[in-house]
Design an enzyme around this catalytic site. Sequence first.
Site, PDB file in Angstrom:
ATOM      1  N   ASP A  90       2.690  -8.633  -0.653  1.00 51.12           N
ATOM      2  CA  ASP A  90       3.786  -7.885  -1.279  1.00 51.12           C
ATOM      3  C   ASP A  90       4.106  -8.552  -2.609  1.00 51.12           C
ATOM      4  O   ASP A  90       3.819  -9.735  -2.793  1.00 51.12           O
ATOM      5  CB  ASP A  90       5.027  -7.888  -0.367  1.00 51.12           C
ATOM      6  CG  ASP A  90       5.988  -6.758  -0.685  1.00 51.12           C
ATOM      7  OD1 ASP A  90       6.129  -5.834   0.152  1.00 51.12           O
ATOM      8  OD2 ASP A  90       6.606  -6.783  -1.781  1.00 51.12           O
TER       9      ASP A  90
ATOM     10  N   ASN B  50       3.426   7.305   0.155  1.00 50.28           N
ATOM     11  CA  ASN B  50       3.668   8.719  -0.189  1.00 50.28           C
ATOM     12  C   ASN B  50       3.737   8.943  -1.690  1.00 50.28           C
ATOM     13  O   ASN B  50       4.074   8.013  -2.410  1.00 50.28           O
ATOM     14  CB  ASN B  50       4.995   9.171   0.435  1.00 50.28           C
ATOM     15  CG  ASN B  50       4.826   9.668   1.853  1.00 50.28           C
ATOM     16  OD1 ASN B  50       3.836  10.294   2.184  1.00 50.28           O
ATOM     17  ND2 ASN B  50       5.801   9.383   2.689  1.00 50.28           N
TER      18      ASN B  50
ATOM     19  N   HIS C 281       0.667  16.259   3.998  1.00 44.76           N
ATOM     20  CA  HIS C 281       1.826  15.620   4.614  1.00 44.76           C
ATOM     21  C   HIS C 281       3.037  16.011   3.786  1.00 44.76           C
ATOM     22  O   HIS C 281       3.369  15.391   2.805  1.00 44.76           O
ATOM     23  CB  HIS C 281       1.636  14.107   4.610  1.00 44.76           C
ATOM     24  CG  HIS C 281       2.750  13.386   5.298  1.00 44.76           C
ATOM     25  ND1 HIS C 281       3.190  13.730   6.548  1.00 44.76           N
ATOM     26  CD2 HIS C 281       3.498  12.325   4.922  1.00 44.76           C
ATOM     27  CE1 HIS C 281       4.169  12.901   6.897  1.00 44.76           C
ATOM     28  NE2 HIS C 281       4.372  12.051   5.930  1.00 44.76           N
TER      29      HIS C 281
ATOM     30  N   ARG D 262      11.280   7.104   0.449  1.00 46.74           N
ATOM     31  CA  ARG D 262      12.165   8.208   0.066  1.00 46.74           C
ATOM     32  C   ARG D 262      13.623   7.877   0.316  1.00 46.74           C
ATOM     33  O   ARG D 262      13.975   7.302   1.343  1.00 46.74           O
ATOM     34  CB  ARG D 262      11.823   9.433   0.916  1.00 46.74           C
ATOM     35  CG  ARG D 262      10.915  10.373   0.189  1.00 46.74           C
ATOM     36  CD  ARG D 262      10.922  11.738   0.777  1.00 46.74           C
ATOM     37  NE  ARG D 262      10.645  11.778   2.193  1.00 46.74           N
ATOM     38  CZ  ARG D 262      10.765  12.870   2.918  1.00 46.74           C
ATOM     39  NH1 ARG D 262      11.165  13.995   2.363  1.00 46.74           N
ATOM     40  NH2 ARG D 262      10.470  12.865   4.197  1.00 46.74           N
TER      41      ARG D 262
ATOM     42  N   ARG E 105       9.139  14.003  -1.248  1.00 49.19           N
ATOM     43  CA  ARG E 105       8.024  13.059  -1.300  1.00 49.19           C
ATOM     44  C   ARG E 105       7.404  13.048  -2.693  1.00 49.19           C
ATOM     45  O   ARG E 105       6.936  12.031  -3.173  1.00 49.19           O
ATOM     46  CB  ARG E 105       6.957  13.453  -0.280  1.00 49.19           C
ATOM     47  CG  ARG E 105       7.365  13.162   1.135  1.00 49.19           C
ATOM     48  CD  ARG E 105       6.195  13.322   2.068  1.00 49.19           C
ATOM     49  NE  ARG E 105       6.609  13.037   3.438  1.00 49.19           N
ATOM     50  CZ  ARG E 105       7.073  13.956   4.273  1.00 49.19           C
ATOM     51  NH1 ARG E 105       7.187  15.201   3.900  1.00 49.19           N
ATOM     52  NH2 ARG E 105       7.426  13.611   5.496  1.00 49.19           N
TER      53      ARG E 105
ATOM     54  N   VAL F  33       7.424  -0.282   6.897  1.00 53.71           N
ATOM     55  CA  VAL F  33       6.198   0.219   7.539  1.00 53.71           C
ATOM     56  C   VAL F  33       5.160  -0.902   7.625  1.00 53.71           C
ATOM     57  O   VAL F  33       4.551  -1.127   8.674  1.00 53.71           O
ATOM     58  CB  VAL F  33       5.608   1.433   6.777  1.00 53.71           C
ATOM     59  CG1 VAL F  33       4.304   1.883   7.420  1.00 53.71           C
ATOM     60  CG2 VAL F  33       6.597   2.584   6.731  1.00 53.71           C
TER      61      VAL F  33
ATOM     62  N   ALA G  85       4.943  -5.368   2.434  1.00 54.20           N
ATOM     63  CA  ALA G  85       5.523  -6.014   3.625  1.00 54.20           C
ATOM     64  C   ALA G  85       6.932  -5.481   3.871  1.00 54.20           C
ATOM     65  O   ALA G  85       7.833  -6.203   4.291  1.00 54.20           O
ATOM     66  CB  ALA G  85       5.537  -7.538   3.435  1.00 54.20           C
ATOM     67  N   GLY G  86       7.107  -4.190   3.562  1.00 51.74           N
ATOM     68  CA  GLY G  86       8.398  -3.549   3.807  1.00 51.74           C
ATOM     69  C   GLY G  86       8.491  -3.099   5.257  1.00 51.74           C
ATOM     70  O   GLY G  86       7.847  -3.682   6.145  1.00 51.74           O
TER      71      GLY G  86
ATOM     72  N   ARG H  95       5.216  13.359  16.340  1.00 53.75           N
ATOM     73  CA  ARG H  95       6.576  13.928  16.347  1.00 53.75           C
ATOM     74  C   ARG H  95       6.581  15.246  17.124  1.00 53.75           C
ATOM     75  O   ARG H  95       7.431  15.471  17.992  1.00 53.75           O
ATOM     76  CB  ARG H  95       7.034  14.166  14.900  1.00 53.75           C
ATOM     77  CG  ARG H  95       7.407  12.884  14.203  1.00 53.75           C
ATOM     78  CD  ARG H  95       7.906  13.124  12.794  1.00 53.75           C
ATOM     79  NE  ARG H  95       8.419  11.884  12.239  1.00 53.75           N
ATOM     80  CZ  ARG H  95       8.327  11.533  10.959  1.00 53.75           C
ATOM     81  NH1 ARG H  95       7.767  12.339  10.088  1.00 53.75           N
ATOM     82  NH2 ARG H  95       8.826  10.380  10.548  1.00 53.75           N
TER      83      ARG H  95
END
Length: 309
Positions: A34, A121, A176, A83, A89, A13, A10-11, A152
């Site tokens: 979380d 990641n 990625h 990160r 990563r 992202v 639940a951060g 992007r």
Amino acid sequence: MVNKITVVGAGNVGATAAQRIAEKELARRVVMVDVAEGIPQGKGLDQWESAPIEGFDSRVIGTTGYEETVGSDIVVITAGIARKPGMSRDDLLNTNAGIVKQVAENVARTSPLAIIIVVSNPLDVMCYVAKHVSGFPRERVVGMAGVLDSARYRSFIAEALDVSVRDIQAMVLGGHGDTMVPLIGYTTVSGIPISQLMDKPTLDAIVDRTRNGGAEIVKHLKTGSAYYAPSSGAVQMVESIVFDQKRILPCSAWLDGEYGMKGLFLGVPVKLGHLGIEKILEVTLTADEQAALARSAEAVREPMAAIKF
Ligand SMILES: NC(=O)c1ccc[n+]([C@@H]2O[C@H](COP(=O)([O-])OP(=O)(O)OC[C@H]3O[C@@H](n4cnc5c(N)ncnc54)[C@H](O)[C@@H]3O)[C@@H](O)[C@H]2O)c1
């Protein structure tokens, strides 16, 4: 809408993804899980209290356990550490592998029929951990990275040409990481090849910026990494599954001979529908793109080999 979607982590992202899922009413229940006591409960309640204003009926809740997640249709895994500036990563490898392993065990136990979308990641390796530990078939474990990398790339092209982002079609394949492979031959603006609209140096600069897109945001934020576009990427994949849209999206998928590769996750074009990955599309690549994809695969295999189960 489906019955239940769980977002683990639940951060930045995870919470943003949960909010987008609820606002789009993709599930009756949206559960955030979380380990940080109070965070998922507080954020879940806060999001639910926005429902009367935003006008959605998806019931959002937060919890530190998995009982509330039982029988989820889709589980988005965003648990892990993000990160920090200067961190690659792959530095995240060991910590996040342990976290994703624990999450995947719980998901397999409580939602054995779920489709897992991995965001944590290093992405392609975490997909491998999730697949290996859950024992789920390859159709039901898919990673989010290509949608973000392509977004992007598309946003930079739209800005440079001063045209709508909606008209830019593009695919970024591969792992990625710094070895991602933007497919220039398949980049079009309403069907017009990009090479007719943009000179090579401008496009090369955009490709380079795309490769370093994650690091550019980390440099600005200083603490933490990107989350608005990453959560949008994950939710676009959720949406394609929930509504069986069968979108063709660049996603990390377990390869079993496609593109001449076997036994690893790598970003490739997939058809995403209610069964998860319904097809991996094999598009023709130039010799350079094929070589870049092989390099990208090597960059995934190396950290994969270091994972101990
Ligand atoms: N694939 C992509 O394109 C992409 C893009 C952005 C971020 N990410 C990755 O997504 C992950 C999350 O990023 P963020 O910015 O939300 O980080 P964040 O630090 O804001 O949130 C991570 C959350 O995970 C939680 N967590 C840790 N261990 C857990 C466990 N065992 N079970 C449940 N929750 C646990 C933490 O308490 C924290 O709240 C990171 O690994 C990041 O690198 C990937």
